[in-house]
Design an enzyme around this catalytic site. Structure first.
Site, mmCIF file in Angstrom:
data_model
loop_
_atom_site.group_PDB
_atom_site.id
_atom_site.type_symbol
_atom_site.label_atom_id
_atom_site.label_comp_id
_atom_site.label_asym_id
_atom_site.label_seq_id
_atom_site.Cartn_x
_atom_site.Cartn_y
_atom_site.Cartn_z
ATOM 1 N N MET A 11 1.321 -1.124 -0.255
ATOM 2 C CA MET A 11 -0.051 0.226 0.496
ATOM 3 C C MET A 11 0.545 1.310 0.228
ATOM 4 O O MET A 11 1.219 1.271 1.042
ATOM 5 C CB MET A 11 -0.773 0.065 1.265
ATOM 6 C CG MET A 11 -1.834 -1.149 1.065
ATOM 7 S SD MET A 11 -3.193 -0.663 2.445
ATOM 8 C CE MET A 11 -4.119 -1.814 1.889
ATOM 9 N N PHE A 13 3.388 3.674 -3.325
ATOM 10 C CA PHE A 13 4.151 3.594 -4.523
ATOM 11 C C PHE A 13 4.905 5.114 -3.879
ATOM 12 O O PHE A 13 5.130 5.399 -5.440
ATOM 13 C CB PHE A 13 3.842 2.780 -5.318
ATOM 14 C CG PHE A 13 4.517 2.279 -6.743
ATOM 15 C CD1 PHE A 13 5.737 2.093 -5.771
ATOM 16 C CD2 PHE A 13 4.467 1.896 -7.679
ATOM 17 C CE1 PHE A 13 6.617 1.004 -6.977
ATOM 18 C CE2 PHE A 13 4.892 1.265 -8.466
ATOM 19 C CZ PHE A 13 6.486 0.575 -7.853
ATOM 20 N N VAL A 16 9.274 5.205 0.522
ATOM 21 C CA VAL A 16 10.027 4.135 0.311
ATOM 22 C C VAL A 16 8.905 3.043 -0.155
ATOM 23 O O VAL A 16 9.930 1.646 -0.247
ATOM 24 C CB VAL A 16 9.053 4.359 2.197
ATOM 25 C CG1 VAL A 16 9.424 3.000 2.422
ATOM 26 C CG2 VAL A 16 9.543 5.705 2.524
ATOM 27 N N GLY A 189 14.623 20.526 -0.868
ATOM 28 C CA GLY A 189 13.570 19.750 -0.445
ATOM 29 C C GLY A 189 13.903 18.870 0.993
ATOM 30 O O GLY A 189 13.637 18.055 0.522
ATOM 31 N N ASP A 203 6.945 15.353 15.168
ATOM 32 C CA ASP A 203 7.662 14.137 14.124
ATOM 33 C C ASP A 203 9.140 13.656 15.148
ATOM 34 O O ASP A 203 8.639 12.474 15.476
ATOM 35 C CB ASP A 203 8.605 14.874 13.051
ATOM 36 C CG ASP A 203 8.876 13.473 12.534
ATOM 37 O OD1 ASP A 203 8.515 12.743 11.711
ATOM 38 O OD2 ASP A 203 10.340 13.550 12.847
ATOM 39 N N LYS A 207 8.167 9.786 17.310
ATOM 40 C CA LYS A 207 9.866 9.024 17.668
ATOM 41 C C LYS A 207 10.036 8.938 19.000
ATOM 42 O O LYS A 207 10.504 7.247 19.211
ATOM 43 C CB LYS A 207 10.452 9.921 16.659
ATOM 44 C CG LYS A 207 10.188 9.533 14.981
ATOM 45 C CD LYS A 207 11.499 10.339 14.184
ATOM 46 C CE LYS A 207 11.052 10.255 12.782
ATOM 47 N NZ LYS A 207 11.560 10.902 12.176
HETATM 48 P P1 NAP Z 1 4.695 9.103 -0.451
HETATM 49 O O1 NAP Z 1 6.729 9.588 -1.171
HETATM 50 O O2 NAP Z 1 3.887 10.375 -0.461
HETATM 51 O O3 NAP Z 1 4.462 7.945 -0.838
HETATM 52 C C1 NAP Z 1 3.077 8.060 -0.192
HETATM 53 C C2 NAP Z 1 2.189 6.862 -1.684
HETATM 54 O O4 NAP Z 1 1.142 6.246 -0.818
HETATM 55 C C3 NAP Z 1 1.796 7.282 -2.306
HETATM 56 O O5 NAP Z 1 2.867 5.976 -3.683
HETATM 57 C C4 NAP Z 1 0.561 7.175 -3.123
HETATM 58 O O6 NAP Z 1 -0.121 7.364 -4.068
HETATM 59 C C5 NAP Z 1 -0.382 6.095 -2.421
HETATM 60 N N1 NAP Z 1 -0.984 7.098 -1.664
HETATM 61 C C6 NAP Z 1 -1.168 8.128 -0.794
HETATM 62 N N2 NAP Z 1 -2.722 8.367 0.144
HETATM 63 C C7 NAP Z 1 -2.986 7.235 -0.404
HETATM 64 C C8 NAP Z 1 -4.677 6.858 -0.273
HETATM 65 N N3 NAP Z 1 -5.660 7.037 0.405
HETATM 66 N N4 NAP Z 1 -4.924 5.602 -0.641
HETATM 67 C C9 NAP Z 1 -3.856 4.991 -1.825
HETATM 68 N N5 NAP Z 1 -3.013 5.173 -1.831
HETATM 69 C C10 NAP Z 1 -2.438 6.473 -1.105
HETATM 70 O O7 NAP Z 1 5.761 8.974 1.283
HETATM 71 P P2 NAP Z 1 6.785 8.287 1.417
HETATM 72 O O8 NAP Z 1 7.604 8.853 1.442
HETATM 73 O O9 NAP Z 1 7.294 7.134 0.608
HETATM 74 O O10 NAP Z 1 6.391 8.357 3.073
HETATM 75 C C11 NAP Z 1 5.547 6.907 3.416
HETATM 76 C C12 NAP Z 1 5.302 5.703 4.818
HETATM 77 O O11 NAP Z 1 7.055 5.873 5.695
HETATM 78 C C13 NAP Z 1 5.100 7.287 6.175
HETATM 79 O O12 NAP Z 1 4.135 6.731 7.335
HETATM 80 C C14 NAP Z 1 5.942 8.422 6.287
HETATM 81 O O13 NAP Z 1 5.950 9.003 7.252
HETATM 82 C C15 NAP Z 1 7.369 6.878 6.210
HETATM 83 N N6 NAP Z 1 8.602 6.974 6.527
HETATM 84 C C16 NAP Z 1 8.588 7.924 5.428
HETATM 85 C C17 NAP Z 1 10.732 7.857 5.139
HETATM 86 C C18 NAP Z 1 11.424 8.597 3.883
HETATM 87 O O14 NAP Z 1 12.244 8.919 3.855
HETATM 88 N N7 NAP Z 1 10.372 9.554 2.250
HETATM 89 C C19 NAP Z 1 11.659 7.914 6.272
HETATM 90 C C20 NAP Z 1 10.240 6.952 7.193
HETATM 91 C C21 NAP Z 1 9.557 6.315 7.237
HETATM 92 P P3 NAP Z 1 0.360 7.923 -5.477
HETATM 93 O O15 NAP Z 1 1.874 7.216 -5.610
HETATM 94 O O16 NAP Z 1 -0.845 7.721 -6.238
HETATM 95 O O17 NAP Z 1 0.660 9.608 -5.257
HETATM 96 N N1 HSE Z 2 10.708 14.077 8.617
HETATM 97 C C1 HSE Z 2 11.482 13.321 8.966
HETATM 98 C C2 HSE Z 2 12.544 13.689 9.218
HETATM 99 C C3 HSE Z 2 11.436 12.392 7.854
HETATM 100 O O1 HSE Z 2 13.451 14.867 8.604
HETATM 101 O O2 HSE Z 2 13.704 13.142 10.001
HETATM 102 C C4 HSE Z 2 11.836 10.984 8.500
HETATM 103 O O3 HSE Z 2 10.952 10.528 9.479
#
Ligand code: NAP
Ligand code: HSE
Length: 433
Positions: A11, A13, A16, A189, A203, A207
């Site tokens: 769930m 894409f 992560v 970014g 945030d 954690k």
């Molecule tokens: P992201 O890049 O914004 O990706 C979110 C994905 O979820 C997208 O593919 C989006 O679809 C899909 N989505 C959003 N709302 C939806 C819905 N209502 N129904 C179905 N699909 C939906 O987020 P991310 O950075 O990968 O982060 C994902 C999770 O990992 C979060 O909980 C975040 O806190 C955690 N996290 C992230 C990082 C990091 O480095 N990014 C690190 C640690 C933890 P579309 O592609 O079609 O838009």
């Molecule tokens: N916003 C968070 C950070 C992303 O800056 O560490 C990772 O959880």
């Protein structure tokens, strides 16, 4: 016939989710050797199925219909990397209700509704793992649950937010103001356009609530965490901190004395000699002091596609190994200790104080007397002319004080004629255990 593969529903894409697919594709053989099964991604749930994706994946797997994952009896594991509270919470509970195991990276959800999710998992005999939710690629949750299972953790200090650590590092290294660095981080970014959750410490607080729950085995809630962000930290605070031998970090602190616990996130001075002081840029680190093992520190990337995805896929490997052993849902230890939170009079630390006072005879004596009345003695003091010599700036590091005594001192100072401004007051940590 025995199964050759395990099917999962992904769930999300985005950053992560894409990393999860890459790691499963690139490491399939190793994963299979470790688990005895190949890992097959049956369906990927997204919001926009027409979006172009910078990765090759099996045709026909993308869907916008959550039921096609949740109601598929062949899918045994749901990996939730959508983020946010809704609909992620409903999807996870729905998956558990149907007996599917869950891996998530969602710190917002686990900090707020972790207890409910873990209860449902226990009821259904399912695994829920969330290693990626704290400090991205650092395997800190597993270390707390397994590595420290025979020890008692007395203290954890974490730099668990990369955005704020990037800002604090730039301010320290370049002598720049907070607002300048934040703008630059947004342009690059590193920081979100709405940076509130990161810069105001929320945030990191989520954690720390997760770390404290697992480390102390108590059900910590987000509202149990005292939070103060970095938006009021000035370049002068950082410069004086350095002059006195410290770096300022947005530090998560979780401390246990006997059974009483405190958890906070706040700008904190850390001695330059402490390993946390040299954790720079977007890197994360968690320092853990166990009563038996002593000092340990875990360091690494706190976010990013592949680092975060390794944590997710490692959780997935654990689910598959548990399945093989028939022990799904039995690996987690729910918090079993009663939560006892410290009063402010029981929270002790040293403090950094920066105040502007009238430049008159006897002023420093009045300030030190005020502190002495609360049994607070001074470790270091700097006095400098301020406002073209019309006033003076006093910068102090105190010895140990309780939070309640320090709050009383600050309230009194705010009313004193000789004190123009209390510029800053931060905790000082890392000089003791
Ligand atoms: P992201 O890049 O914004 O990706 C979110 C994905 O979820 C997208 O593919 C989006 O679809 C899909 N989505 C959003 N709302 C939806 C819905 N209502 N129904 C179905 N699909 C939906 O987020 P991310 O950075 O990968 O982060 C994902 C999770 O990992 C979060 O909980 C975040 O806190 C955690 N996290 C992230 C990082 C990091 O480095 N990014 C690190 C640690 C933890 P579309 O592609 O079609 O838009
Ligand atoms: N916003 C968070 C950070 C992303 O800056 O560490 C990772 O959880």
């Amino acid at each position: 016939m025995e199964k050759q593969s395990i099917k999962l529903g992904l769930m999300g894409f985005g950053t992560v989710g894409t990393g999860v697919v890459r790691i499963i594709q690139a490491h399939q053989e190793d994963l299979q050797k470790q688990t005895g099964l190949s890992i097959e991604i049956s369906r990927i749930l997204v919001q926009d199925a027409e979006k172009s994706r910078n990765i090759s994946f099996m045709e026909g797997t993308l869907t916008t219909d959550p039921a096609s994952l949740l109601d598929d009896p062949e899918i045994e594991v749901i990996v939730e990397v959508i983020g946010g509270i809704h609909p992620a919470k409903e999807y996870i509970l729905g998956a558990l209700e149907r007996g599917k195991h869950v891996v998530t990276a969602n710190k917002d959800l686990m900090a707020l509704h972790g207890a409910e999710i873990l209860e449902k998992a226990q009821e259904k005999g399912c695994d829920v793992f969330y290693e990626a939710s704290v400090a991205g690629g650092i395997p800190i949750l597993r270390a707390l649950v397994e590595g420290f299972s025979s020890d008692r953790i007395a203290k954890m200090m974490g730099i668990v937010n990369g955005t704020t650590n990037y800002i604090m590092t730039k301010m320290s290294q370049e002598g720049a103001e907070y607002s300048e660095v934040l703008k630059e981080a947004q342009a690059l970014g590193y920081a979100e356009q709405d940076p509130t959750s990161d810069v105001e410490g929320f945030d990191a607080a989520r954690k720390m609530a997760i770390l404290a729950t697992l480390g102390f085995r108590v059900p910590m809630k987000l509202e149990d965490v005292d939070v103060k962000g970095i938006s009021s930290v000035s370049k002068e605070d950082i410069a004086y901190g350095k002059q006195l031998g410290y770096e300022i970090k947005l530090l998560g602190l979780a401390r246990r004395d006997e059974e009483a616990i405190e958890v906070s996130v706040q700008p904190t001075l850390v001695p330059k000699s402490h390993p946390l002081a040299s954790v720079n840029g977007v890197f994360n680190a968690v320092y853990v002091h166990g009563e038996a093992v002593g000092e340990t520190m875990f360091y690494g990337p706190g976010a990013g596609e592949l680092p975060t995805a390794t944590a997710v896929v490692s959780d997935l490997v654990t689910v598959v190994k548990n399945r093989k052993l028939g022990v799904n849902g039995r690996g987690m230890v729910a918090p079993y200790k009663e939560k006892v939170l410290k009063e402010d009079s029981e929270k002790f630390s040293k403090y950094f104080l920066r105040i502007v006072v009238a430049d008159k005879r006897g002023v420093l004596a009045q300030i030190t007397q005020l502190l002495a009345d609360k049994n607070i003695s001074l470790e270091q003091v700097i006095q400098q002319p301020f406002n073209n010599g019309r006033e003076a700036e006093i910068i102090m590091i105190t010895h140990m004080s309780s939070k309640s005594d320090m709050d009383a001192v600050l309230a009194y100072m705010a009313q004193m004629d000789i004190v123009s401004t209390v510029q800053s007051c931060y905790r000082v940590e890392g000089g003791d255990k």
